[in-house]
Design a protein around this motif. Structure first.
Motif, short mmCIF file in Angstrom:
data_model
loop_
_atom_site.label_atom_id
_atom_site.label_comp_id
_atom_site.label_asym_id
_atom_site.label_seq_id
_atom_site.Cartn_x
_atom_site.Cartn_y
_atom_site.Cartn_z
N PHE A 145 -1.40 2.16 -14.93
CA PHE A 145 -0.32 1.73 -14.06
C PHE A 145 -0.85 0.89 -12.92
CE2 PHE A 145 2.57 2.30 -10.49
CZ PHE A 145 3.76 1.91 -11.08
N SER A 146 -0.23 -0.25 -12.68
CA SER A 146 -0.56 -1.09 -11.53
C SER A 146 0.74 -1.51 -10.87
CB SER A 146 -1.34 -2.32 -11.97
OG SER A 146 -1.42 -3.24 -10.91
N ILE A 147 0.87 -1.25 -9.60
CA ILE A 147 2.10 -1.57 -8.89
C ILE A 147 2.36 -3.07 -8.87
CG2 ILE A 147 1.19 -1.75 -6.56
CD1 ILE A 147 4.37 0.09 -7.48
N GLU A 148 1.29 -3.88 -8.85
CA GLU A 148 1.45 -5.33 -8.85
C GLU A 148 2.06 -5.82 -10.15
OE1 GLU A 148 0.97 -7.58 -6.44
OE2 GLU A 148 0.45 -5.99 -5.07
N ASN A 149 1.79 -5.13 -11.26
CA ASN A 149 2.31 -5.56 -12.56
C ASN A 149 3.63 -4.89 -12.90
OD1 ASN A 149 0.05 -7.17 -12.91
ND2 ASN A 149 -1.10 -5.50 -13.83
N GLY A 150 4.03 -3.91 -12.15
CA GLY A 150 5.28 -3.21 -12.40
C GLY A 150 6.46 -4.05 -12.00
N PRO A 151 7.62 -3.73 -12.52
CA PRO A 151 8.81 -4.50 -12.14
C PRO A 151 9.19 -4.24 -10.70
CG PRO A 151 9.40 -2.62 -13.50
CD PRO A 151 7.90 -2.66 -13.45
N SER A 152 9.78 -5.24 -10.09
CA SER A 152 10.23 -5.06 -8.72
C SER A 152 11.51 -4.25 -8.73
CB SER A 152 10.47 -6.43 -8.06
OG SER A 152 11.62 -7.02 -8.60
N ILE B 239 0.84 -1.21 0.00
CA ILE B 239 0.00 0.00 0.00
C ILE B 239 0.87 1.25 0.00
CG2 ILE B 239 -1.61 1.36 1.41
CD1 ILE B 239 -2.83 -1.40 2.27
N GLN B 240 1.89 1.26 0.83
CA GLN B 240 2.79 2.40 0.89
C GLN B 240 3.51 2.59 -0.45
OE1 GLN B 240 6.14 1.96 3.60
NE2 GLN B 240 5.85 4.07 4.28
N ARG B 241 3.92 1.50 -1.05
CA ARG B 241 4.61 1.56 -2.35
C ARG B 241 3.67 2.08 -3.43
NH1 ARG B 241 7.12 -3.67 -5.33
NH2 ARG B 241 7.89 -2.58 -7.16
N ARG B 242 2.41 1.65 -3.39
CA ARG B 242 1.42 2.15 -4.36
C ARG B 242 1.23 3.65 -4.22
NH1 ARG B 242 -3.25 -2.41 -3.88
NH2 ARG B 242 -2.31 -3.89 -5.30
N ARG B 243 1.16 4.11 -2.98
CA ARG B 243 0.99 5.56 -2.76
C ARG B 243 2.15 6.33 -3.35
NH1 ARG B 243 -1.00 4.84 3.32
NH2 ARG B 243 -3.18 4.44 2.88
N ARG B 244 3.38 5.84 -3.08
CA ARG B 244 4.56 6.51 -3.63
C ARG B 244 4.56 6.47 -5.15
NH1 ARG B 244 8.76 3.46 -0.91
NH2 ARG B 244 7.97 3.55 1.17
N ALA B 245 4.22 5.33 -5.72
CA ALA B 245 4.20 5.18 -7.18
C ALA B 245 3.14 6.07 -7.79
CB ALA B 245 3.96 3.73 -7.56
N ARG B 246 1.99 6.16 -7.16
CA ARG B 246 0.91 7.00 -7.67
C ARG B 246 1.34 8.46 -7.70
NH1 ARG B 246 -3.42 5.63 -4.32
NH2 ARG B 246 -3.53 3.69 -5.45
N VAL B 247 2.02 8.89 -6.65
CA VAL B 247 2.51 10.26 -6.60
C VAL B 247 3.54 10.47 -7.70
CG1 VAL B 247 3.86 11.90 -5.24
CG2 VAL B 247 2.01 10.63 -4.17
N GLU B 248 4.46 9.53 -7.86
CA GLU B 248 5.48 9.65 -8.89
C GLU B 248 4.85 9.66 -10.28
OE1 GLU B 248 8.45 6.65 -8.37
OE2 GLU B 248 8.90 7.32 -6.34
N VAL B 249 3.87 8.79 -10.51
CA VAL B 249 3.22 8.73 -11.81
C VAL B 249 2.44 10.01 -12.05
CG1 VAL B 249 1.42 7.57 -13.15
CG2 VAL B 249 3.12 6.23 -11.93
N ASP B 250 1.70 10.47 -11.05
CA ASP B 250 0.93 11.70 -11.20
C ASP B 250 1.81 12.90 -11.48
OD1 ASP B 250 -1.61 10.87 -8.71
OD2 ASP B 250 -1.42 10.31 -10.82
N VAL B 251 2.96 12.96 -10.85
CA VAL B 251 3.84 14.10 -11.00
C VAL B 251 4.59 14.04 -12.33
CG1 VAL B 251 5.93 15.19 -10.09
CG2 VAL B 251 4.13 14.48 -8.54
N HIS B 252 5.10 12.89 -12.69
CA HIS B 252 5.97 12.78 -13.86
C HIS B 252 5.24 12.42 -15.14
CE1 HIS B 252 9.33 13.39 -11.27
NE2 HIS B 252 8.96 12.38 -10.51
#
Length: 199
Positions: A101-108, A80-93
């Motif tokens: 974008f799905s964090i579960e399907n993204g590369p580790s 959940i924490q990683r998703r929040r960070r990724a969502r912020v990064e995706v929204d910003v960049h």
């Protein structure tokens, strides 16, 4: 009987005796859930901190299942924490890419080109194949086949009915077998001489 007295008389000694021996297994489970060595260390550290704080509620049976349930919860919090960070990064960049974008399907974190190459060449194909499975199936397979938990213990850890555990485990085994066959075929095709490859 002495073990029970240790738990009551000295909680720290009881924790060391009953819970600490599960640390390696907890790390292995966290590693399979997160697919990231550093994250697994963080997850286990948080899990054992929570276990220590909640040790007074431990009833003296099923230490591995109890620890795995805590690791699973910490792993879920990490996702959940990683998703929040990724969502912020995706929204910003890249705001226009955020829908797909799905964090579960993204590369580790280990999926750098170098790590991918090492993973393809490492002799432990089981870990490679398990890492390709979806999290829910990977979790069932690791708990049953690698950690040796019973269906009942898995149901407690995953907070699922036993029937669901059994069906997920059957799907996990099937997907594992399919992925294993694909992993065995791909390397053979990659090293096949060009004159043997059909056009």
């Amino acid at each position: 009987m002495q073990s029970r007295l240790t738990i009551v008389d000295d909680p720290r000694a009881g924790f060391r005796q009953n819970i600490m021996p599960e640390m390696d297994a907890a790390y292995s489970f966290a590693r399979y859930l997160s697919r990231d060595d550093d994250a697994a260390q963080d997850i286990v550290q948080e899990a054992f901190l929570r276990a220590y704080r909640g040790y007074h509620g431990y009833q003296g049976r099923g230490a591995r299942a109890w620890v795995f349930a805590i690791v699973r919860n910490c792993s879920r919090d990490w996702v959940i924490q990683r998703r929040r960070r990724a969502r912020v990064e995706v929204d910003v960049h890249r705001p226009d890419d955020s829908e797909g974008f799905s964090i579960e399907n993204g590369p580790s974190g280990e999926d750098s080109p170098e790590a991918a190459l090492l993973r393809k060449t490492e002799p432990n194909m089981v870990r490679i194949v398990i890492d390709t499975l979806p999290r829910s199936l990977r979790e069932m397979l690791v708990l049953r086949e690698l950690e040796g938990l019973s269906y009942r213990q898995i149901a407690e850890v995953a907070e699922l009915p036993i029937g669901t555990v059994m069906s997920r485990l059957a799907r996990a085994r099937k997907r594992f077998a399919e992925a294993r066959r694909r992993e065995e075929i791909i390397p053979q095709q990659a090293i096949r001489p060009a004159y043997l490859v059909e056009s």
